[in-house]
Write a protein that holds these residues in place. Structure first.
Motif, PDB file in Angstrom:
ATOM      1  N   VAL A 268      -5.157   9.457  -6.238  1.00 24.03           N
ATOM      2  CA  VAL A 268      -3.839   9.314  -5.459  1.00 24.03           C
ATOM      3  C   VAL A 268      -3.767   9.801  -4.115  1.00 24.03           C
ATOM      4  CG1 VAL A 268      -1.430  10.049  -5.400  1.00 24.03           C
ATOM      5  CG2 VAL A 268      -2.316   8.994  -7.577  1.00 24.03           C
TER       6      VAL A 268
ATOM      7  N   ASN B 234      -2.290  17.076  -7.753  1.00 24.29           N
ATOM      8  CA  ASN B 234      -3.179  15.728  -6.991  1.00 24.29           C
ATOM      9  C   ASN B 234      -4.455  16.358  -6.574  1.00 24.29           C
ATOM     10  OD1 ASN B 234      -1.680  13.689  -7.898  1.00 24.29           O
ATOM     11  ND2 ASN B 234      -0.502  13.339  -6.340  1.00 24.29           N
TER      12      ASN B 234
ATOM     13  N   ARG C  26       6.768  11.802  -9.280  1.00 23.92           N
ATOM     14  CA  ARG C  26       6.551  13.095  -8.723  1.00 23.92           C
ATOM     15  C   ARG C  26       7.595  13.899  -9.790  1.00 23.92           C
ATOM     16  NH1 ARG C  26       5.178  15.289  -2.947  1.00 23.92           N
ATOM     17  NH2 ARG C  26       3.312  14.155  -3.031  1.00 23.92           N
TER      18      ARG C  26
ATOM     19  N   PRO D 187       0.915  -1.082  -0.066  1.00 23.54           N
ATOM     20  CA  PRO D 187      -0.142  -0.081   0.031  1.00 23.54           C
ATOM     21  C   PRO D 187       0.983   1.173  -0.221  1.00 23.54           C
ATOM     22  CG  PRO D 187      -1.028  -1.479   1.655  1.00 23.54           C
ATOM     23  CD  PRO D 187       0.564  -1.996   1.000  1.00 23.54           C
TER      24      PRO D 187
ATOM     25  N   SER E  78       0.118   6.160  -8.818  1.00 20.92           N
ATOM     26  CA  SER E  78       0.652   7.252  -9.668  1.00 20.92           C
ATOM     27  C   SER E  78       1.132   6.981 -10.857  1.00 20.92           C
ATOM     28  CB  SER E  78       1.763   7.999  -8.587  1.00 20.92           C
ATOM     29  OG  SER E  78       1.120   8.351  -7.384  1.00 20.92           O
TER      30      SER E  78
ATOM     31  N   THR F 259       2.812   2.919  -1.937  1.00 25.78           N
ATOM     32  CA  THR F 259       3.943   2.951  -2.925  1.00 25.78           C
ATOM     33  C   THR F 259       4.092   3.627  -3.999  1.00 25.78           C
ATOM     34  OG1 THR F 259       3.569   0.964  -3.776  1.00 25.78           O
ATOM     35  CG2 THR F 259       4.910   0.789  -1.791  1.00 25.78           C
TER      36      THR F 259
ATOM     37  N   PRO G 107      -2.427   4.303   3.342  1.00 24.70           N
ATOM     38  CA  PRO G 107      -2.550   2.953   2.957  1.00 24.70           C
ATOM     39  C   PRO G 107      -3.952   2.580   2.641  1.00 24.70           C
ATOM     40  CG  PRO G 107      -1.256   3.236   4.829  1.00 24.70           C
ATOM     41  CD  PRO G 107      -2.078   4.565   4.679  1.00 24.70           C
TER      42      PRO G 107
ATOM     43  N   MET H 135       9.929   6.838  -6.065  1.00 28.32           N
ATOM     44  CA  MET H 135      10.036   7.948  -5.054  1.00 28.32           C
ATOM     45  C   MET H 135      11.702   8.043  -5.078  1.00 28.32           C
ATOM     46  SD  MET H 135       7.280   7.580  -2.255  1.00 28.32           S
ATOM     47  CE  MET H 135       5.809   6.456  -2.427  1.00 28.32           C
TER      48      MET H 135
HETATM   49  N1  LIG Z   1       7.986  11.946  -3.138  1.00 22.50           N
HETATM   50  C1  LIG Z   1       7.228  11.219  -4.018  1.00 22.50           C
HETATM   51  N2  LIG Z   1       6.161  10.898  -3.622  1.00 22.50           N
HETATM   52  C2  LIG Z   1       5.418  10.311  -4.368  1.00 22.50           C
HETATM   53  C3  LIG Z   1       5.957   9.524  -5.783  1.00 22.50           C
HETATM   54  N3  LIG Z   1       4.791   8.702  -6.380  1.00 22.50           N
HETATM   55  C4  LIG Z   1       3.787   8.639  -5.606  1.00 22.50           C
HETATM   56  N4  LIG Z   1       4.000   9.602  -4.413  1.00 22.50           N
HETATM   57  C5  LIG Z   1       3.215   9.939  -3.186  1.00 22.50           C
HETATM   58  O1  LIG Z   1       2.858   8.574  -2.671  1.00 22.50           O
HETATM   59  C6  LIG Z   1       1.458   8.817  -2.279  1.00 22.50           C
HETATM   60  C7  LIG Z   1       0.860   7.479  -2.712  1.00 22.50           C
HETATM   61  O2  LIG Z   1       0.744   7.287  -4.064  1.00 22.50           O
HETATM   62  P1  LIG Z   1      -0.513   6.548  -4.638  1.00 22.50           P
HETATM   63  O3  LIG Z   1      -0.194   6.589  -6.137  1.00 22.50           O
HETATM   64  O4  LIG Z   1      -1.847   6.691  -4.253  1.00 22.50           O
HETATM   65  O5  LIG Z   1       0.092   4.808  -4.202  1.00 22.50           O
HETATM   66  P2  LIG Z   1      -0.881   3.697  -4.080  1.00 22.50           P
HETATM   67  O6  LIG Z   1       0.291   2.589  -4.215  1.00 22.50           O
HETATM   68  O7  LIG Z   1      -1.554   3.533  -5.312  1.00 22.50           O
HETATM   69  O8  LIG Z   1      -1.479   3.698  -2.772  1.00 22.50           O
HETATM   70  P3  LIG Z   1      -2.752   2.390  -2.371  1.00 22.50           P
HETATM   71  O9  LIG Z   1      -3.655   2.539  -3.599  1.00 22.50           O
HETATM   72  O10 LIG Z   1      -3.274   3.230  -1.130  1.00 22.50           O
HETATM   73  O11 LIG Z   1      -2.097   1.040  -2.260  1.00 22.50           O
HETATM   74  C8  LIG Z   1       0.882   9.793  -2.776  1.00 22.50           C
HETATM   75  O12 LIG Z   1       0.979  10.920  -1.643  1.00 22.50           O
HETATM   76  C9  LIG Z   1       1.659  10.371  -4.004  1.00 22.50           C
HETATM   77  O13 LIG Z   1       1.511  11.715  -4.001  1.00 22.50           O
HETATM   78  C10 LIG Z   1       7.303   9.859  -6.018  1.00 22.50           C
HETATM   79  O14 LIG Z   1       7.933   9.582  -7.001  1.00 22.50           O
HETATM   80  N5  LIG Z   1       7.968  10.625  -5.312  1.00 22.50           N
END
Ligand SMILES: Nc1nc2c(ncn2[C@@H]2O[C@H](COP(=O)(O)OP(=O)(O)OP(=O)(O)O)[C@@H](O)[C@H]2O)c(=O)[nH]1
Ligand SMILES: [Mg+2]
Lengths: 699, 78
Positions: free
Chosen positions: A31, A498, A153, A13, A19, A15, A35, A123
């Protein structure tokens, strides 16, 4: 013909799976830094180099292939069912560079399924900040995979990832460790019994309850019968397996990853010291809530007044400009006021979504879960129920979906049942207009009475939700194991893009979703209000003229009387007066009755309905609010919207179950008609009684 | 008597020694709660429940009831 490959995005979750999904497909799925944002499968298409088309599947996050909640189960079901049309040709495991060790556990499990697997380390922009460096070549060699180091990002590494996906045939499908070593005899026997099956897959099926293809399931049932392993032995083996996997991962990372702790900056500790503090934590949470209400009320009043009067003049202008006739009056009296009744609430809705999305993106939401778990447990809920209850203030539908990450079925069911009590954005229009009519404008301690009333209504919503949870917890005889684990993500500065996207998307769907229904209903209503059967309607002019012949009415008053006589004897008037006896004890007239009935399609329709009915009944250009203020109670005389009838109406809307879509989603999530039916009957019955008592006491 | 995570005070650290109790969900092990790993109590909610932990770099919250089953050895600072 270009062929299409299935690509599944899998990972722990939070990660960044969604995105990555958005970056690959150009879509805008939600996004958030909590989690459990994604709770169901989402699909999209991505064009890869050399004309390959990829069908990308975004999945809920999971810590491993041993599911412990419904959202995680989605992933396992997909991976175990080769016949699923979405069964992946490639698994892309998304990991977070800051939690690589934990993320790799799932990676090693997926490798054991012998699906080509790419490892994405997301990230990357945080590496410097945390003092992390990686030896990618070493990791690729020992994890037997290809690695894409990316940052969604900063939009880095996405092209490389696309290339890797396009060349998926080159990726090795050998597992990176041999997990069956944990109990040689057991696994040897298993292999002999089912030589054609993948060993790890058998093991997964034995250790958990997965909806499996029927035939295969039977085979496995056979195996668990002749194998004699008790449940606790199996669990012990799973523990051993986990430890073994971690040993392997530790060995790989010892060389492949270097973390220079002295370089790491730590904002989390400082913020958490305050935000999760026994006293300050709750205090700050309260202040945040207070600010939200003040903002919704005060900051948005200016654009709202503007929209309200703009629609009134638009309606007037239409009437004057177009040749008079049925179409013009449909437009001016039906559609425009009806739409005005929805557009006026855009500023508030946007503010609400803005705040919710900032709370989610910053990582604060998990802190609230932590702070509230103990309190919520008293009432048979989980700390995780706080998220549905908060996001229920936007809309109950996604909120009910968000319960999927609650591990215990009982806690989850109770959360689903009580969530519709929280004040959703569709109730907001009704509250706002009635508060504006019956609550005076003064201030106390800098907070407006009106804003405070609104806050009180939200508190009533939460309060009722919690008290009903308590009662349900006592009544429902469901045994289910309860445990609670929640990850506390790092704080992040909310990404403007976002947040803005969420606000725009949600507001748009509020306007268009509700807009469609309102358009349809206001056309129907206008028709029903403009035509009627019999002499009373068709001969209204003469009847009224004779009735008032002795009085010396001005022409204008006379026209007004005729119009309202007509309305009363139109189709809608007849229907309305038929239901009037049921609602009169609550202090409503038949027009409000019609609005309540039509708002079963969607609560927002209430204001639009009244706007349409009132504008058919009058000639003048007026804002919705002024029209409502001018209504006269047919029996008691005096204004219709008094303090008593206003409060009664507010309470009715606070409790009544008036949303067909919510009922439908509850049916889907609980898999039975029993729960939505109970909700409908109990909530609406309770609403009626409370509204009745309130009016009778206050009048 | 053996210490458990529930015995930690705020800011204290320990090393996990045993997680074989049947009351510990597998999910917790998968998140890194394994023998040999360090655990720090970051924050306590009122009534000491739930507990906000840092287990080997993973930050998570669990209920006290679960915490009482995870055996540890406290690290006492010299
Ligand atoms: N610093 C940074 N933050 C990121 C990056 N990619 C995503 N995020 C942040 O990480 C958080 C989670 O991103 P999501 O894409 O919702 O993650 P997910 O894996 O789909 O999460 P779940 O659906 O809850 O399992 C968000 O706050 C994003 O803005 C990145 O490359 N760098
Ligand atoms: Mg997601």
């Amino acid at each position: 013909m270009s062929k299409q490959i299935n690509v599944a995005l899998i990972g722990n979750p939070n990660t960044g799976k969604t995105s990555v999904f958005n970056a690959l497909t150009g879509l805008n799925q939600k996004v958030g830094n909590y989690p459990g944002i994604t709770v169901e499968k989402k699909e999209g298409i991505c064009k890869l180099p050399r004309g390959v088309k990829a069908h990308i599947i975004d999945l809920p996050g999971t810590y491993s292939l041993n599911a412990s909640s419904l959202d995680e189960n989605v992933v396992i079901e997909l991976l175990l069912n080769k016949n699923d049309k979405d069964f992946p040709d490639i698994a892309v495991v998304i990991s977070d560079v800051e939690n690589l060790k934990r993320n790799l556990l799932l990676f090693t499990q997926i490798k054991d399924l012998e699906i080509p697997t790419i490892l994405v380390i997301n990230m990357a922009d945080r590496m410097n900040y945390k003092g992390i460096s990686l030896d990618i070549d070493y990791l690729e060699e020992h994890l037997k995979t290809k690695i894409a180091l990316i940052s969604t990002r900063k939009n880095q590494g996405i092209e490389n990832l696309k290339n890797l996906i396009a060349n998926y045939k080159d990726i090795s499908v050998t597992p990176c460790l041999n997990a069956s070593e944990i109990d040689k005899d057991y696994f040897d026997n298993l292999r002999k019994a089912f030589p054609n099956q993948l060993l790890y897959k058998l093991w997964l099926v034995i250790t958990q309850d997965v909806n499996f293809g029927k035939t295969e399931r039977n085979e496995i049932d056979a195996v668990s019968n002749f194998k004699t392993k008790s449940k606790s032995d199996l669990k012990r083996l799973q523990q051993k397996e986990t430890i073994k996997r971690y040993q392997f991962i530790n060995d790989v990372l010892k060389i492949g990853q270097v973390i220079d702790v002295s370089q790491a900056k730590d904002l989390r500790t400082k913020l958490d010291r305050v935000l999760t503090h026994k006293v300050w934590g709750y205090f700050i949470f309260f202040i945040i809530l207070l600010t939200i209400f003040q903002a919704i009320y005060d900051w948005s009043s200016v654009p709202m007044d503007f929209i309200d009067s703009a629609f009134a003049s638009l309606s007037e202008w239409t009437k004057n400009q177009l040749p008079s006739g049925a179409f013009t009056s449909l437009l001016a009296e039906g559609i425009i006021p009806g739409l005005g009744g929805i557009v006026i609430f855009i500023p508030q809705i946007a503010f609400l979504f803005l705040f919710i999305s900032v709370l989610e993106e910053s990582g604060y939401m998990s802190r609230v879960v932590f702070l509230m778990d103990r309190v919520m447990r008293r009432f048979g809920l989980s700390g995780k129920s706080v998220v549905p209850l908060i996001s229920g203030t936007a809309c109950a539908i996604p909120a009910i979906m968000a319960t999927r990450n609650i591990e215990s079925w009982k806690e989850r069911l109770i959360t689903i049942l009580v969530t519709p009590f929280t004040t959703c954005s569709a109730r907001l229009p009704v509250y706002l207009i009635i508060i504006a009519l019956v609550i005076p404008e003064g201030r106390i301690f800098g907070l407006g009475y009106q804003a405070l009333t609104l806050m009180l209504l939200y508190l009533i919503g939460f309060g009722t939700a919690i008290i009903s949870a308590y009662i349900l917890n006592k009544i429902l005889k469901i045994r289910s194991k309860t445990f609670f684990v929640i990850e506390m993500p790092n704080y992040k500065l909310p990404l403007f893009k976002n947040v803005a996207l969420t606000v725009v998307e949600k507001t748009k769907s509020f306007v268009f979703g509700a807009g469609k229904i309102i358009l349809a209903i206001s056309i129907i209503l206008w028709f029903l209000a403009s035509y009627g059967p019999g002499e009373q309607f068709n001969d209204a002019e003469n009847i009224v003229k004779t009735a008032y012949a002795s009085e010396n009415l001005t022409e204008e008053d006379l026209q007004q009387k005729i119009a309202s006589h007509k309305l009363e004897h139109s189709f809608i008037g007849i229907t309305g007066r038929a239901i009037e006896p049921a609602i009169r004890p609550l202090g409503y007239d038949w027009k409000i009755g019609i609005a309540i009935v039509s708002s079963f399609a969607a609560r927002e329709v209430f204001v639009g309905t009244l706007a349409t009915i009132y504008s058919v009944g009058s000639d003048e250009e007026e804002t919705i609010k002024n029209r409502m203020a001018g209504e006269v109670n047919p029996i008691l005389g005096g204004p219709l919207f008094t303090f008593a009838s206003g409060i009664s109406l507010l309470l009715f809307y606070a409790f009544a179950m008036q949303c067909m879509s919510t009922l439908a989603i509850v049916k889907r999530e609980t898999n039975s008609w029993k729960w939505p039916t109970l909700q409908l009957v109990i909530m609406s019955g309770f609403a009626y009684i409370v509204a009745l008592i309130a009016f009778q006491f206050l009048k | 008597m053996q210490d458990t995570i529930a015995h930690l005070k705020r800011g204290e650290k320990g090393i996990i020694v045993d997680v074989s109790s049947i009351h510990i969900p597998l999910k917790l092990l998968e998140m890194g709660c394994l023998p040999g790993n360090s655990v720090e109590l970051v924050q306590l909610a009122p009534f000491q429940d739930p507990m906000y932990l840092n287990i080997n770099g993973t930050h998570l919250a669990i209920r006290k009831e679960t915490a009482t089953h995870i055996l540890i050895e406290k690290i006492t600072h010299e």
